[in-house]
Every structure is written in structure tokens, then in C-alpha cells.
Design a protein around this motif. Structure first.
Motif, PDB file in Angstrom:
ATOM      1  N   GLY A 153      53.008  66.943 -35.918  1.00 49.54           N
ATOM      2  CA  GLY A 153      53.162  65.651 -36.579  1.00 49.54           C
ATOM      3  C   GLY A 153      54.019  64.673 -35.795  1.00 49.54           C
ATOM      4  N   TYR A 154      54.343  65.017 -34.534  1.00 51.14           N
ATOM      5  CA  TYR A 154      55.214  64.171 -33.721  1.00 51.14           C
ATOM      6  C   TYR A 154      54.491  62.894 -33.312  1.00 51.14           C
ATOM      7  CZ  TYR A 154      57.939  62.576 -29.699  1.00 51.14           C
ATOM      8  OH  TYR A 154      58.664  61.813 -28.814  1.00 51.14           O
ATOM      9  N   LEU A 155      55.148  61.756 -33.529  1.00 53.58           N
ATOM     10  CA  LEU A 155      54.614  60.446 -33.173  1.00 53.58           C
ATOM     11  C   LEU A 155      55.087  60.082 -31.773  1.00 53.58           C
ATOM     12  CD1 LEU A 155      53.238  57.724 -33.832  1.00 53.58           C
ATOM     13  CD2 LEU A 155      55.370  57.029 -34.960  1.00 53.58           C
ATOM     14  N   SER A 165      58.676  69.778 -38.483  1.00 48.40           N
ATOM     15  CA  SER A 165      58.440  68.386 -38.114  1.00 48.40           C
ATOM     16  C   SER A 165      59.759  67.629 -37.947  1.00 48.40           C
ATOM     17  CB  SER A 165      57.600  67.688 -39.184  1.00 48.40           C
ATOM     18  OG  SER A 165      56.367  68.336 -39.365  1.00 48.40           O
ATOM     19  N   GLN A 172      45.045  60.773 -35.356  1.00 46.27           N
ATOM     20  CA  GLN A 172      45.987  61.221 -36.373  1.00 46.27           C
ATOM     21  C   GLN A 172      46.974  60.130 -36.801  1.00 46.27           C
ATOM     22  OE1 GLN A 172      45.733  63.627 -38.214  1.00 46.27           O
ATOM     23  NE2 GLN A 172      44.996  65.471 -37.219  1.00 46.27           N
ATOM     24  N   GLY A 173      46.767  58.915 -36.315  1.00 43.63           N
ATOM     25  CA  GLY A 173      47.672  57.843 -36.726  1.00 43.63           C
ATOM     26  C   GLY A 173      46.983  56.525 -36.997  1.00 43.63           C
ATOM     27  N   VAL A 224      49.640  60.906 -32.454  1.00 41.33           N
ATOM     28  CA  VAL A 224      50.347  61.830 -33.343  1.00 41.33           C
ATOM     29  C   VAL A 224      49.840  63.233 -33.053  1.00 41.33           C
ATOM     30  CG1 VAL A 224      50.836  62.482 -35.729  1.00 41.33           C
ATOM     31  CG2 VAL A 224      50.591  60.067 -35.127  1.00 41.33           C
ATOM     32  N   ARG A 255      56.331  68.306 -27.692  1.00 39.41           N
ATOM     33  CA  ARG A 255      56.404  66.853 -27.818  1.00 39.41           C
ATOM     34  C   ARG A 255      56.199  66.210 -26.445  1.00 39.41           C
ATOM     35  NH1 ARG A 255      61.880  65.284 -30.624  1.00 39.41           N
ATOM     36  NH2 ARG A 255      62.622  66.387 -28.764  1.00 39.41           N
ATOM     37  N   VAL A 294      49.735  54.132 -38.799  1.00 38.28           N
ATOM     38  CA  VAL A 294      50.857  53.940 -37.887  1.00 38.28           C
ATOM     39  C   VAL A 294      50.688  52.584 -37.215  1.00 38.28           C
ATOM     40  CG1 VAL A 294      51.986  54.719 -35.774  1.00 38.28           C
ATOM     41  CG2 VAL A 294      51.205  56.398 -37.455  1.00 38.28           C
ATOM     42  N   GLU A 335      59.714  59.227 -35.269  1.00 42.99           N
ATOM     43  CA  GLU A 335      59.001  60.287 -34.552  1.00 42.99           C
ATOM     44  C   GLU A 335      57.996  61.014 -35.437  1.00 42.99           C
ATOM     45  OE1 GLU A 335      62.603  61.514 -31.434  1.00 42.99           O
ATOM     46  OE2 GLU A 335      62.016  62.902 -33.028  1.00 42.99           O
ATOM     47  N   ARG A 336      57.587  60.412 -36.532  1.00 43.13           N
ATOM     48  CA  ARG A 336      56.657  61.104 -37.418  1.00 43.13           C
ATOM     49  C   ARG A 336      55.698  60.109 -38.054  1.00 43.13           C
ATOM     50  NH1 ARG A 336      61.322  61.350 -41.399  1.00 43.13           N
ATOM     51  NH2 ARG A 336      60.723  59.845 -43.011  1.00 43.13           N
ATOM     52  N   ALA A 337      54.619  60.656 -38.579  1.00 45.81           N
ATOM     53  CA  ALA A 337      53.640  59.842 -39.307  1.00 45.81           C
ATOM     54  C   ALA A 337      53.484  60.446 -40.698  1.00 45.81           C
ATOM     55  CB  ALA A 337      52.328  59.799 -38.543  1.00 45.81           C
TER      56      ALA A 337
END
Length: 374
Positions: A160-162, A306, A183-184, A155, A133, A188, A312-314
């Protein structure tokens, strides 16, 4: 601006049940498909004046990107892929160190390393992360006086960490912040305006198909980046062929040749749908579906790598069973018609706003089968 409900937006999902791999590729939306068919009809007929009118798609797609990133459309440059946008940004750096994680998706790491090898003016510095992360705290610890830029995924494709790009901006000060948002983007509601460069592609969550992407740049980025790959469409000569002009002083400089207007139309149509329903509504619908994946994984005792923190996720959930059980999980997903990304140590599930109850029933059946084998 046209508005639509979340249900109306979800009606644009036409893929078959069982598809849970938007982090790899999103099946194109009904709007993007209709746009492609219509545009190819125009190209096929080539009626008088129609080809020239297709050039208007460039402004249309830049307006659509600007609406979602909150950048002026004249600071948007259409790109065939996010990777090409990242190459423009990395090769444009003019010195110092660029801080990034070695665990980033290769589009980022290759851009930084290739720029270093070719230009010899910027040095990649590898960030020590917190379990992959990229966090403001880790970045703050490892900044030096030579750090001139930070590159990060909005992301992370592995976990999958935002990323907290607002927090990252606060700790890096006036250094350039380059964000790969693929990825977002579209799902997001990120503060893109705090970044200096944002790139993304439309083939994943935006559901616009391949050949679609963009680079947006702040005024400061335009001032500091050198447009190394700047073609004849990147100069402000208005079509003159008799001289080689200097690169434009705008994001137009990050252009090599004429764009594909049909790709631009597909991308614009997909983004206009997202704007019509609103990114917060799309994000909320995805969040509900992510919770359903968590609940199913917990019910069948499948470990989840995840973050469970909604901040912290999408849209991605990474399942990480014991190594000896991954094959059984992969086989169960396959046998029940679930399309997911299977990697060496995990299975990645990607849900979207249009993921149906039938798909969740198929996922439950796959987990039931897996539980009977493990």
C-alpha cells in the motif's frame, strides 16, 4: 462541469456491506452500471445512426482521463487493460537498462522481461528496495549511465506504499518514467504530469469494471517509444484499406483495433463522477476510513505492515499477524462477511470513500472474534 458532494458521490456505491477489497476489484458504480445498461439498449435496438454515435465515446473517455491526469486528451490512448498499456510502453523502449523492483506487481515485471526477451534491446535491472518501497533515494543510488527508463507502481499492491513520483522524477533526470497508476488512479491526487507514461485500469478504484484502461504519454515519450504493437487503427490513414500505413506520430499509434465503446462509456461515466467530486475530496474520505482501520487494528493488537504516514499511503491497509495467527484472522474475516485479499503472510484491507459504518461494525466483529481465538 457538474459538481457533487462527497455524500452524493458515496451514494453511487451499491455493493453490500462488508466489501473491503477495492485493491483487487471495485464493484462498479451506479453511474457506470446505468451507462452500461443504456449503451447496451442502444446496441440492442441499433436504431438508424445510433451505432455511429457510439464512436463518440472514444473522445469522451479520453477527455475524462485527461481531466484527471492533466494530460491533453490527444495524448491519451484507451486500452483494454493496464497490462496491455505496460506492454506497449516496455516493448517500445529502444535500448539501455530499465530500472524496476522485482517486487512490483507482475504486470510491470512481465512487461519488462518479455520486452527484453523478444526485442533484445532493453535490459531489466532489478532495484534493491527499502522494504519493498521504491524510493527516490534507492533509485538515485542505483542509476547508471546505461539506465534509460524507470518503471514503478504509484501504489504498491503488496504494502500500500504510495511512491513519491515527483521525487523520482527529480533524481532520474531526463530518463523515461513509466508509472503503473492502477492502485491509485482516481483516489490519489498524484502529479501525473511529471511522468512520461502513465497507465491504469478502471476495474479497481475507478469502479468502471473490466475492459477499461488507458495509456497517456508525454510528447517526449511519444518521440522516444517505438509503437511495436500498432494495428490498423494506429495509423493515420482515415480508413483506407489499400495500404499499410506507418504508425501515427501520436498516442493513437498504441492502438491495435477498434475499442469497445460500451467499456469506454462505463469508464467515462465513472471518471466524470470522480471529477465532479474531486480527487482531493475522495482521497480525504479514504484517508479518514484508513485511520479507522488503523484504530481498530491497534485496539485488537493486530500488527499493521502499511505506513502510517499519510503521505506514503493510499486506500490499502496490510495486516500482518504472526504466521500462526493468520489462519484465525482469515477465518474471522470470512465468517463475518468481510471481503478482503488474503495472502500467504497477510490480509489486505481496502477502503473507499463509500465504505459504511455498517462495514466497520462488521470488521470490528471479525476482529473481536479473532482476538478471542488468538
Amino acid at each position: 462541469m457538474t459538481t457533487m458532494t462527497t455524500d452524493e458521490f458515496a451514494a453511487g456505491f451499491t455493493e453490500e456491506s462488508g466489501y473491503l477489497d477495492y485493491g483487487r476489484v471495485g464493484p462498479i458504480s451506479a453511474a457506470a452500471l446505468a451507462e452500461a445498461v443504456g449503451q447496451y439498449e442502444i446496441l440492442a435496438k441499433a436504431r438508424f445512426g445510433s451505432i455511429e454515435r457510439m464512436r463518440a465515446e472514444d473522445q469522451r473517455v479520453r477527455d475524462a482521463v485527461g481531466a484527471l491526469t492533466r494530460f491533453p486528451s490527444d495524448q491519451v490512448s484507451f486500452q483494454p487493460t493496464a497490462s496491455i498499456g505496460l506492454m506497449h510502453a516496455a516493448f517500445g523502449l529502444t535500448g539501455g537498462e530499465v530500472l524496476l523492483s522485482a517486487a512490483e506487481f507482475p504486470s510491470i515485471t512481465y512487461a519488462a522481461v518479455r520486452a527484453s526477451q523478444a526485442m533484445r534491446v532493453v535490459t531489466p535491472t532489478w532495484l534493491e528496495t527499502d522494504h519493498q518501497r521504491v524510493t527516490p533515494a534507492r533509485i538515485k543510488e542505483q542509476l547508471t549511465s546505461n539506465t534509460t527508463a524507470v518503471m514503478v507502481s504509484l501504489v504498491d499492491s503488496r504494502t500500500g506504499y504510495l511512491a513519491d513520483i515527483d521525487g523520482i522524477r527529480q533524481v532520474i533526470g531526463d530518463r523515461l518514467l513509466i508509472v503503473d497508476a492502477i492502485q491509485g488512479f482516481g483516489v490519489v491526487d498524484a502529479p501525473y504530469e511529471v511522468a512520461d507514461v502513465v497507465v491504469a485500469g478502471g476495474q479497481k478504484w475507478a469502479r468502471a469494471g473490466w475492459g477499461t484502461g488507458f495509456l497517456v504519454a508525454s510528447a517526449r515519450a511519444i518521440e522516444h517509444l517505438t509503437p511495436v504493437f500498432s494495428g490498423w487503427t494506429g495509423a493515420d490513414l482515415d480508413g483506407s484499406w489499400d495500404e499499410v500505413g506507418e504508425p501515427s506520430s501520436s498516442t493513437r499509434a498504441f492502438s491495435i483495433s477498434n475499442p469497445d465503446p460500451i467499456a469506454q462509456a462505463r469508464f467515462a461515466a465513472a471518471l466524470e463522477d470522480i471529477a465532479a467530486v474531486g480527487v482531493p475530496a475522495v482521497s480525504a474520505a479514504i484517508g479518514d476510513r484508513v485511520e479507522r482501520v488503523f484504530d481498530l487494528a491497534d485496539e485488537y493488537a493486530i500488527p499493521v505492515a502499511s505506513s502510517r504516514n499519510a503521505a506514503e499511503r493510499a486506500g490499502m491497509v496490510v495486516l500482518e499477524p504472526l504466521p500462526e495467527q493468520l489462519t484465525a484472522l482469515s477465518a474471522s474475516l470470512f465468517n463475518h462477511g468481510i471481503t478482503a485479499s488474503i495472502r500467504a503472510t497477510n490480509a489486505r484491507i481496502s477502503v473507499h470513500a463509500g465504505t459504511t459504518d455498517e462495514t466497520f461494525d462488521m470488521l470490528r466483529a471479525a476482529f473481536t472474534s479473532y482476538a478471542s481465538l488468538s
